[in-house]
Design an enzyme around this catalytic site. Structure first.
Site, PDB file in Angstrom:
ATOM      1  CD1 TRP A   1      -3.041   1.362   0.806  1.00  0.00           C
ATOM      2  CD2 TRP A   1      -1.475   2.456   1.963  1.00  0.00           C
ATOM      3  NE1 TRP A   1      -3.522   2.621   1.091  1.00  0.00           N
ATOM      4  CE2 TRP A   1      -2.581   3.308   1.797  1.00  0.00           C
ATOM      5  CE3 TRP A   1      -0.369   2.935   2.671  1.00  0.00           C
ATOM      6  CZ2 TRP A   1      -2.619   4.615   2.302  1.00  0.00           C
ATOM      7  CZ3 TRP A   1      -0.396   4.234   3.169  1.00  0.00           C
ATOM      8  CH2 TRP A   1      -1.506   5.053   2.981  1.00  0.00           C
ATOM      9  CG  HIS A   2       3.302   2.324   3.290  1.00  0.00           C
ATOM     10  ND1 HIS A   2       2.609   1.320   3.929  1.00  0.00           N
ATOM     11  CD2 HIS A   2       3.250   3.391   4.119  1.00  0.00           C
ATOM     12  CE1 HIS A   2       2.181   1.776   5.108  1.00  0.00           C
ATOM     13  NE2 HIS A   2       2.547   3.023   5.232  1.00  0.00           N
ATOM     14  N   GLY A   3       3.745   1.733  -1.368  1.00  0.00           N
ATOM     15  CA  GLY A   3       4.411   2.064  -2.613  1.00  0.00           C
ATOM     16  C   GLY A   3       4.626   0.849  -3.485  1.00  0.00           C
TER      17      GLY A   3
END
Lengths: 460, 158
Positions: A315-317
């Site tokens: 989700w963060h990248g």
């Protein structure tokens, strides 16, 4: 537009607030919606269409899922989730997927680089939580499109969260009284967040940037660097959350807190109850529990934890270092749950805190270094093999120039200062306001000097 | 009837999304090139390498941009303080960051116009033709007699 910009603070915000407060009743919804569109369109007008489409699609599908015959509910739900996830993947993971396929197959698959719409991960998750809550009949669908748009596009938490759930602000969307006192509390939150960002995080970024871009570092220098990043990411992200919560209060909303002093945690489990709380609870409620949570066999429980944490990382990248970071935490949580729990309970609090901070700082190495090679090199420097020595002149330079900032950060990431400030606010409000004014003035001075300072989490 | 109306609305939304994504894909994108690839190509242009290659300190000095806030940069600037010739190509991590970098590049152009506005007729002519643009995650500032050629070389690459 970012909150920590002169234009936002001295042009957009005063004009917007003036109009918002002058317009009575439900007219404020129109002001907030238009204000949010202007805020969003400032940086990327073409993606306003995507944000509006997402709002319209989820508004319609919310009603559809609620109203359709029993046999169509599941297919409507799957359709809605697939479209939302597809949009997110198209912009965020398209290139990552092709690069991974290229890497595995040896083929050279070129692809254009699509720009990432601001806040797409945040508003997609926000809209998904609405859809899933409607499906669970936890909430009724919003039938007023304007009200739904206010929820879905609201600018305070658009770019970097917190991920506000519809259920939490449903009543406030219908009625949200504003007052001078609430505006004052909101302004205080905003100033506190601004100071965290521009006084602390931006200066820590200079230290970490200089250290991480250097090809050779001593052991202690690498530790100073990752300590600076550890503090930077907390003050950057919690600063943004404070500003969002403050803006929400100025508009009459009460958003849930997103951080609760995570660096005082005594275990990693506790750390994740205190860090980015809105994301953690999102994954818990919509992924972990539906997968069975801990009410399944041990292998499935382990699978659930690892799946959730790999997804949290992703989700963060769109990069493998984030997946590694997520899985690292998944493994640590499993270790705490099945192996270390008794040992940690018996250990003194100082040992538990030291263990947690050590594990968290190692985690930030995975997060801050975008390739496996860079991660290995940084860890190698921290633990010796790749270091140019234990300490050198650069170590003492960074220590000497950063020590005041580090001490301020260590004090500020504990509840001590905030508790003192709250007491002062009750005892001597004038002095408390003067402190806020001074913080604001210093923050503005920093902003004038540093003309460009994006929020780290806005890129997610 | 109810079912078909709902199906038509859903189909319309999916078609709209598809058309929008195709439009975005074809209009606002750029190839994902490394800064090394960009540099090796741009450094083939003689009028670029005639200028002085600049480092991260110069990036902060002239544009107030920290190199750590970019994914990479390519920066050449004339040594003469009386010259406005320079080329800066920045690669941002996201569109949001690119738009902030573009603001910084536009501020630099404004500042150059303030500096040379009172007396530098030739410089002002070049500044008025300067290219300060963004595509995908790239932002560029190009100013000089050959800025048009630099612009064409770079945009054809991405």
């Amino acid at each position: 537009m970012v909150f920590s910009s002169i234009f936002f603070i001295f042009c957009f915000l005063p004009v917007f607030m003036l109009v918002y407060y002058l317009v009575p009743g439900r007219g404020r919804d129109i002001v907030l919606f238009i204000g949010s569109l202007i805020f969003y369109a400032w940086g990327e007008p073409v993606y306003v269409i995507l944000m509006l489409f997402s709002a319209l699609f989820n508004y319609y599908m919310g009603m559809e899922i609620y109203d359709c015959p029993e046999e169509s509910i599941k297919i409507n739900l799957i359709f809605t989730v697939v479209v939302n996830v597809f949009i997110l993947c198209f912009f965020k993971y398209f290139g990552f997927l092709l690069d991974t396929v290229s890497g595995i197959t040896g083929l050279s698959i070129g692809h254009p680089e699509l720009s990432l719409p601001i806040g797409i991960s945040f508003y997609t998750f926000k809209n998904l939580s609405y859809i899933l809550d409607v499906h669970r009949e936890k909430i009724e669908p919003q039938r007023n499109f304007l009200t739904f748009c206010v929820y879905s596009t609201m600018f305070p938490h658009m770019a970097a969260g917190p991920i506000v759930r519809y259920a939490d602000i449903e009543k406030q969307l219908a009625r949200r009284p504003v007052s001078i006192a609430k505006f004052g509390v909101g302004a205080e939150y905003f100033i506190k967040g601004l100071a965290k960002k521009v006084i602390l995080a931006d200066n820590l970024a200079v230290i970490f940037g200089a250290i991480s871009s250097s090809s050779h570092n001593a052991v202690l220098t690498a530790w100073i660097g990752i300590f600076a990043y550890t503090m930077e990411i907390y003050f950057d992200f919690s600063g943004y959350s404070d500003m969002a919560i403050g803006l929400g209060k100025m508009l009459g909303f009460d958003f849930q807190k997103n951080f609760d002093y995570p660096y005082i945690s005594e275990t990693i489990t506790e750390f994740w109850r205190r860090w980015h709380m809105s994301l953690g609870s999102w994954f818990r409620d919509y992924i972990y529990i539906p997968l069975g949570g801990n009410r399944v066999s041990m292998p499935k429980h382990i699978r659930n934890i690892l799946v959730v944490w790999a997804l949290t990382g992703l989700w963060h990248g769109a990069s493998w270092n984030f997946v590694l970071w997520g899985v690292y935490y998944g493994l640590l949580l499993l270790l705490e749950k099945f192996v270390l729990s008794d040992l940690l309970q018996k250990a003194p609090a100082a040992v538990r805190k030291a263990y947690t901070m050590f594990a968290v700082m190692i985690g930030w190495v995975f997060f801050s270094q975008t390739s496996f090679g860079a991660i290995a090199k940084y860890l190698g420097t921290m633990f010796g093999p790749a270091a140019s020595g234990f300490a050198d002149s650069a170590t003492f330079y960074y220590f000497r120039t950063g020590i005041v900032l580090f001490v301020i950060c260590v004090i500020s990431c504990r509840p001590f200062l905030q508790d003192r400030f709250r007491r002062l606010m009750k005892r001597n409000m004038s002095l408390a306001i003067a402190i806020d004014a001074a913080l604001f003035a210093v923050s503005i001075a920093y902003m004038v000097y540093n003309s460009y300072s994006p929020f780290l989490y806005a890129k997610f | 009837m109810q079912f078909s109306k709902s199906l038509i609305i859903k189909a319309a939304m999916v078609i709209f999304l598809g058309l929008y994504l195709v439009w975005i894909y074809n209009s606002d994108n750029a190839k994902d090139l490394s800064m090394d690839q960009i540099a090796s190509s741009m450094e083939n242009i003689a009028t670029v390498t005639e200028m002085q290659k600049r480092d991260k300190g110069d990036l902060q000095r002239y544009y107030s941009i920290m190199d750590t806030d970019t994914e990479g940069f390519f920066f050449y600037k004339d040594v003469s303080p009386m010259s406005v010739n320079e080329i800066l190509i920045l690669k941002a991590g996201s569109k949001d960051e690119a738009s902030s970098l573009l603001e910084a590049a536009e501020s630099h152009l404004e500042s150059q116009e303030n500096v040379f506005g009172a007396y530098g007729t030739d410089q002002m002519a070049l500044l008025s033709e300067a290219s300060v643009e963004s595509r995908g995650n790239y932002v560029w500032y190009m100013c000089g007699p050959d800025a048009g050629a630099w612009h064409d070389a770079f945009t054809s690459m991405i």
